[in-house]
Design a protein around this motif. Structure first.
Motif, mmCIF file in Angstrom:
data_model
loop_
_atom_site.group_PDB
_atom_site.id
_atom_site.type_symbol
_atom_site.label_atom_id
_atom_site.label_comp_id
_atom_site.label_asym_id
_atom_site.label_seq_id
_atom_site.Cartn_x
_atom_site.Cartn_y
_atom_site.Cartn_z
ATOM 1 N N THR A 1 0.807 -1.225 0.000
ATOM 2 C CA THR A 1 0.000 0.000 0.000
ATOM 3 C C THR A 1 0.837 1.270 0.000
ATOM 4 O OG1 THR A 1 -0.125 -0.092 2.417
ATOM 5 C CG2 THR A 1 -1.912 -1.143 1.177
ATOM 6 N N ASP A 2 2.166 1.132 0.114
ATOM 7 C CA ASP A 2 3.029 2.305 0.060
ATOM 8 C C ASP A 2 4.385 1.912 -0.520
ATOM 9 O OD1 ASP A 2 4.476 1.039 2.116
ATOM 10 O OD2 ASP A 2 3.509 2.219 3.685
ATOM 11 N N ARG A 3 5.252 2.904 -0.714
ATOM 12 C CA ARG A 3 6.520 2.676 -1.396
ATOM 13 C C ARG A 3 7.408 1.696 -0.649
ATOM 14 N NH1 ARG A 3 11.745 4.711 -2.650
ATOM 15 N NH2 ARG A 3 11.998 5.195 -4.882
ATOM 16 N N GLU A 4 7.568 1.886 0.649
ATOM 17 C CA GLU A 4 8.420 0.999 1.431
ATOM 18 C C GLU A 4 7.866 -0.417 1.429
ATOM 19 O OE1 GLU A 4 11.493 1.496 2.624
ATOM 20 O OE2 GLU A 4 11.250 3.337 1.460
ATOM 21 N N GLY A 5 6.545 -0.528 1.497
ATOM 22 C CA GLY A 5 5.926 -1.840 1.444
ATOM 23 C C GLY A 5 6.159 -2.522 0.109
ATOM 24 N N ALA A 6 6.119 -1.751 -0.971
ATOM 25 C CA ALA A 6 6.351 -2.308 -2.302
ATOM 26 C C ALA A 6 7.782 -2.826 -2.431
ATOM 27 C CB ALA A 6 6.062 -1.263 -3.370
ATOM 28 N N ILE A 7 8.722 -2.078 -1.872
ATOM 29 C CA ILE A 7 10.121 -2.514 -1.914
ATOM 30 C C ILE A 7 10.298 -3.789 -1.090
ATOM 31 C CG2 ILE A 7 12.478 -1.905 -1.227
ATOM 32 C CD1 ILE A 7 11.743 1.023 -1.897
ATOM 33 N N ALA A 8 9.710 -3.805 0.113
ATOM 34 C CA ALA A 8 9.820 -4.988 0.971
ATOM 35 C C ALA A 8 9.176 -6.204 0.304
ATOM 36 C CB ALA A 8 9.159 -4.710 2.313
ATOM 37 N N ARG A 9 8.038 -5.984 -0.338
ATOM 38 C CA ARG A 9 7.344 -7.080 -1.024
ATOM 39 C C ARG A 9 8.211 -7.633 -2.155
ATOM 40 N NH1 ARG A 9 2.098 -8.379 -3.131
ATOM 41 N NH2 ARG A 9 2.439 -10.339 -4.249
ATOM 42 N N GLN A 10 8.868 -6.755 -2.908
ATOM 43 C CA GLN A 10 9.703 -7.215 -4.006
ATOM 44 C C GLN A 10 10.932 -7.966 -3.493
ATOM 45 O OE1 GLN A 10 8.955 -7.095 -7.419
ATOM 46 N NE2 GLN A 10 10.583 -8.609 -7.253
ATOM 47 N N LEU A 11 11.493 -7.496 -2.394
ATOM 48 C CA LEU A 11 12.634 -8.198 -1.808
ATOM 49 C C LEU A 11 12.234 -9.609 -1.391
ATOM 50 C CD1 LEU A 11 14.217 -5.365 0.348
ATOM 51 C CD2 LEU A 11 15.347 -6.570 -1.525
ATOM 52 N N GLU A 12 11.080 -9.734 -0.735
ATOM 53 C CA GLU A 12 10.608 -11.047 -0.314
ATOM 54 C C GLU A 12 10.374 -11.952 -1.519
ATOM 55 O OE1 GLU A 12 6.837 -13.104 2.066
ATOM 56 O OE2 GLU A 12 6.783 -10.971 1.548
ATOM 57 N N THR A 13 9.725 -11.395 -2.546
ATOM 58 C CA THR A 13 9.454 -12.173 -3.749
ATOM 59 C C THR A 13 10.747 -12.637 -4.404
ATOM 60 O OG1 THR A 13 7.387 -10.979 -4.144
ATOM 61 C CG2 THR A 13 8.371 -12.113 -6.031
ATOM 62 N N SER A 14 11.709 -11.742 -4.522
ATOM 63 C CA SER A 14 12.971 -12.067 -5.185
ATOM 64 C C SER A 14 13.743 -13.135 -4.428
ATOM 65 C CB SER A 14 13.829 -10.806 -5.334
ATOM 66 O OG SER A 14 13.195 -9.867 -6.183
ATOM 67 N N ARG A 15 13.647 -13.116 -3.117
ATOM 68 C CA ARG A 15 14.343 -14.135 -2.324
ATOM 69 C C ARG A 15 13.712 -15.515 -2.523
ATOM 70 N NH1 ARG A 15 14.821 -9.736 1.735
ATOM 71 N NH2 ARG A 15 17.047 -9.198 1.848
ATOM 72 N N VAL A 16 12.405 -15.542 -2.802
ATOM 73 C CA VAL A 16 11.715 -16.819 -2.988
ATOM 74 C C VAL A 16 11.905 -17.362 -4.398
ATOM 75 C CG1 VAL A 16 9.444 -17.936 -3.064
ATOM 76 C CG2 VAL A 16 10.003 -16.370 -1.201
ATOM 77 N N ILE A 17 11.775 -16.496 -5.407
ATOM 78 C CA ILE A 17 11.774 -16.993 -6.788
ATOM 79 C C ILE A 17 13.067 -16.698 -7.537
ATOM 80 C CG2 ILE A 17 9.270 -16.743 -6.889
ATOM 81 C CD1 ILE A 17 9.681 -14.340 -8.761
#
Length: 296
Positions: A168-184
């Motif tokens: 829902t915000d910029r920091e959240g988007a960055i954190a979400r992408q980091l989590e995704t990248s670590r998984v896939i």
């Protein structure tokens, strides 16, 4: 080699944002991005590497991401219902995105291009080669699949990050992408957290639109299996896939190569569902060699 800057092309009712690298008289190479990914998913340095090898490189934002048209009036598809077969909230399919891509080629005044697509971009590129063969000189399908639901499936962990609630915000988007990248991401190559952070922040600033990503997801889910049609693809085809792809299992790449007559399959050990910097030289050389063979 720097880009010419971002401009737009009108394709039907859609405005597609794009930019180019290299000499317009060079061999045309069009890069198609994946689900929710903007043109910046193809890093400047990677584009410049192709341009230095004589390519006229074009990257663009698909509909519903980045600086291209966002179909806000279409609303948010109910993905649960879509997966159960209810298409009432689906606004478009991959065939429409392929029409966008073919329209961009025409708008740029190009007769045909070499197509490279990653993930959903590979699905779109496949459909362009099927439906608009006169527009395609060669096809490179990376970490993609055929649309056959029995191949290319995601691991439970990858499905969890794919369907996690949007930021829902910029920091959240960055954190979400980091989590995704670590998984896939690619377990066999270094994880570049700084680059992921920077790209995620830039993507948020360029156009954060979870509803648009959901519409793209619905397009994937509702588009038909391409296996039979891929048997009619006559252009030189290169299929690249990672052995450790958690989001689109390597069976999807193997099935793609098996479906396209005469295609070449390259499975890269340690590669997941991303394009790690350490692989750029190999990817650039393989794709360039493929294009040169097609041209020759």
């Amino acid at each position: 080699m720097q880009s010419t800057g971002i401009t737009t092309a009108t394709v039907g009712d859609i405005e597609l944002a794009y930019e180019t690298f290299g000499d317009p008289g060079g061999t045309p190479l069009l890069l198609v991005s994946g689900l929710g990914s903007q043109m910046i998913s193809y890093a400047d340095e990677l584009c410049a590497g192709f341009a230095e090898r004589g390519m006229f490189v074009i990257r663009f934002d698909n509909r519903d991401v980045g600086l291209s048209t966002h179909l806000h009036s279409a609303g948010i598809p109910r993905l649960g219902d879509v997966r159960r077969g209810d298409r009432s909230t689906v606004h478009y399919e991959l065939a429409d995105m392929a029409a966008d891509t073919a329209g961009l080629i025409e708008a740029l005044g190009l007769d045909s291009v070499h197509l490279v697509g990653v993930s959903m971009g590979g699905m779109i590129a496949q459909r362009v080669a099927i439906t608009y063969p006169e527009r395609v000189r060669s096809l490179t399908s990376i970490m993609s699949t055929t649309g056959d639901r029995s191949v290319g499936g995601a691991s439970p962990e990858a499905q969890a990050v794919l369907y996690a609630p949007p930021a829902t915000d910029r920091e959240g988007a960055i954190a979400r992408q980091l989590e995704t990248s670590r998984v896939i991401g690619s377990p066999g190559f270094p994880f570049d957290e700084e680059a992921v952070r920077a790209r995620a922040g830039l993507a948020y600033d360029r156009g954060h639109d979870p509803a648009g990503v959901a519409r793209q997801m619905a397009a994937i889910v509702t588009s038909p299996d391409r296996t039979a049609d891929l048997g009619k693809v006559a252009v030189p085809t290169l299929v690249i896939h990672g052995s450790d792809d958690a989001l689109v299992n390597v069976s999807g790449g193997r099935a793609t190569a098996a479906a396209v007559p005469g295609s070449e399959l390259v499975v890269i050990d340690g590669m997941g569902h991303d394009l790690p910097r350490a692989l750029w030289p190999e990817l650039t050389e393989r794709i360039t060699a493929h294009i040169k063979r097609a041209e020759g």
